[in-house]
Design a protein around this motif. Structure first.
Motif, short mmCIF file in Angstrom:
data_model
loop_
_atom_site.label_atom_id
_atom_site.label_comp_id
_atom_site.label_asym_id
_atom_site.label_seq_id
_atom_site.Cartn_x
_atom_site.Cartn_y
_atom_site.Cartn_z
N HIS A 59 0.83 -1.21 0.00
CA HIS A 59 0.00 0.00 0.00
C HIS A 59 0.86 1.26 0.00
N LEU A 60 2.09 1.13 0.51
CA LEU A 60 3.03 2.25 0.52
C LEU A 60 3.82 2.35 -0.79
N GLY A 61 3.56 1.42 -1.72
CA GLY A 61 4.29 1.43 -2.99
C GLY A 61 5.63 0.74 -2.91
N ILE A 62 5.89 0.01 -1.84
CA ILE A 62 7.14 -0.73 -1.68
C ILE A 62 6.92 -2.15 -2.18
N LYS A 168 8.22 8.97 7.01
CA LYS A 168 9.45 9.20 6.23
C LYS A 168 9.16 9.46 4.75
N LYS A 169 8.13 8.80 4.22
CA LYS A 169 7.79 8.95 2.80
C LYS A 169 6.76 10.06 2.54
N GLY A 170 6.30 10.73 3.59
CA GLY A 170 5.29 11.76 3.43
C GLY A 170 3.97 11.21 2.92
N MET A 171 3.64 10.00 3.35
CA MET A 171 2.41 9.33 2.91
C MET A 171 1.31 9.52 3.96
N ASN A 172 0.09 9.37 3.49
CA ASN A 172 -1.04 9.35 4.41
C ASN A 172 -2.00 8.25 3.94
N THR A 173 -3.02 8.01 4.73
CA THR A 173 -3.97 6.94 4.43
C THR A 173 -4.63 7.15 3.07
N LYS A 174 -4.97 8.39 2.75
CA LYS A 174 -5.64 8.66 1.48
C LYS A 174 -4.74 8.25 0.29
N LYS A 175 -3.46 8.59 0.34
CA LYS A 175 -2.53 8.20 -0.73
C LYS A 175 -2.38 6.68 -0.79
N MET A 176 -2.32 6.06 0.37
CA MET A 176 -2.16 4.61 0.42
C MET A 176 -3.38 3.89 -0.14
N GLY A 178 -5.13 4.45 -2.58
CA GLY A 178 -5.06 4.30 -4.03
C GLY A 178 -4.40 3.00 -4.47
N LYS A 179 -3.63 2.38 -3.57
CA LYS A 179 -2.97 1.11 -3.87
C LYS A 179 -3.67 -0.08 -3.21
N HIS A 180 -4.80 0.19 -2.58
CA HIS A 180 -5.57 -0.88 -1.92
C HIS A 180 -6.28 -1.73 -2.98
N ALA A 181 -6.46 -2.99 -2.69
CA ALA A 181 -7.18 -3.88 -3.60
C ALA A 181 -8.56 -3.30 -3.91
N ASN A 182 -8.96 -3.37 -5.18
CA ASN A 182 -10.26 -2.81 -5.54
C ASN A 182 -11.12 -3.77 -6.35
N LEU A 183 -10.76 -5.02 -6.38
CA LEU A 183 -11.55 -6.00 -7.12
C LEU A 183 -12.39 -6.89 -6.21
#
Length: 184
Positions: A59-62, A168-176, A178-183
């Motif tokens: 979810h963090l893009g890692i 550290k990455k300047g991320m928040n829940t809203k940005k994360m 976007g990478k959550h499963a959506n199917l």
């Protein structure tokens, strides 16, 4: 005791998390951020906690993977293998640590037993408090059966790592999200 009293006792036991080294946690966070890919492994309930950590890293893009899953890529030299094992002696996890080392990658152990086989193979380690599963409930350190305290601490520790990485990455829940499963 009734159920809510047991719950209160469990929450009290989780305060032992304050003994985890922040320096060791920061070293692990740095390794996660520097790795090309992160692999996480554990057996049984510890494996479930490791999988939840891999999900949040994604979810963090890692790029995060769980060995044995169908879509898991090969492990390479600039990759990190994080192994969650209370005893540090689980045979399948020892084999993974040995393989990751032989491929030139970095191995991290999150364990009650840093002097275990996996701990000794690890390039970095985070010592977790708790009682070995064969003594839990009888050791005086926990009222809980088997490895429950370790497994609960793993989930909370991994979630705390996620919060620190988010910072550290300047991320928040809203940005994360976007990478959550959506199917599903």
């Amino acid at each position: 005791m009734n159920t809510t009293q047991y719950l209160g006792s469990i929450l009290d036991e989780l305060r032992i998390s304050e003994t985890i080294s922040d320096s060791d946690a920061e070293t692990l966070i740095h390794a996660v951020l520097e790795a090309d890919k992160v692999f996480v492994a554990g057996a049984g309930r510890s494996g479930f906690m490791a999988k939840s950590f891999a999900m949040r890293l994604g979810h963090l893009g890692i790029p995060a993977h769980v060995p044995g899953e169908t879509t898991t890529p090969g492990f390479e030299e600039r990759d990190l293998m994080i192994i969650a094992s209370g005893s540090g002696e689980t045979k399948s996890l020892v084999s993974m640590a040995e393989k990751a080392k032989s491929l030139g990658g970095t191995v991290a152990a999150v364990t009650i037993s840093p002097d275990s086989t996996i701990g000794n193979l690890a390039d970095l380690k985070v010592k977790m408090p708790g009682a070995p599963k064969d003594q839990s409930g009888d050791s005086g350190e926990t009222i809980q059966p088997m490895g429950s305290l370790f497994e609960q601490l793993l989930l909370l520790f991994f979630d705390a790592l996620i919060l620190r990485i988010m910072e550290k990455k300047g991320m928040n829940t809203k940005k994360m999200y976007g990478k959550h499963a959506n199917l599903e």
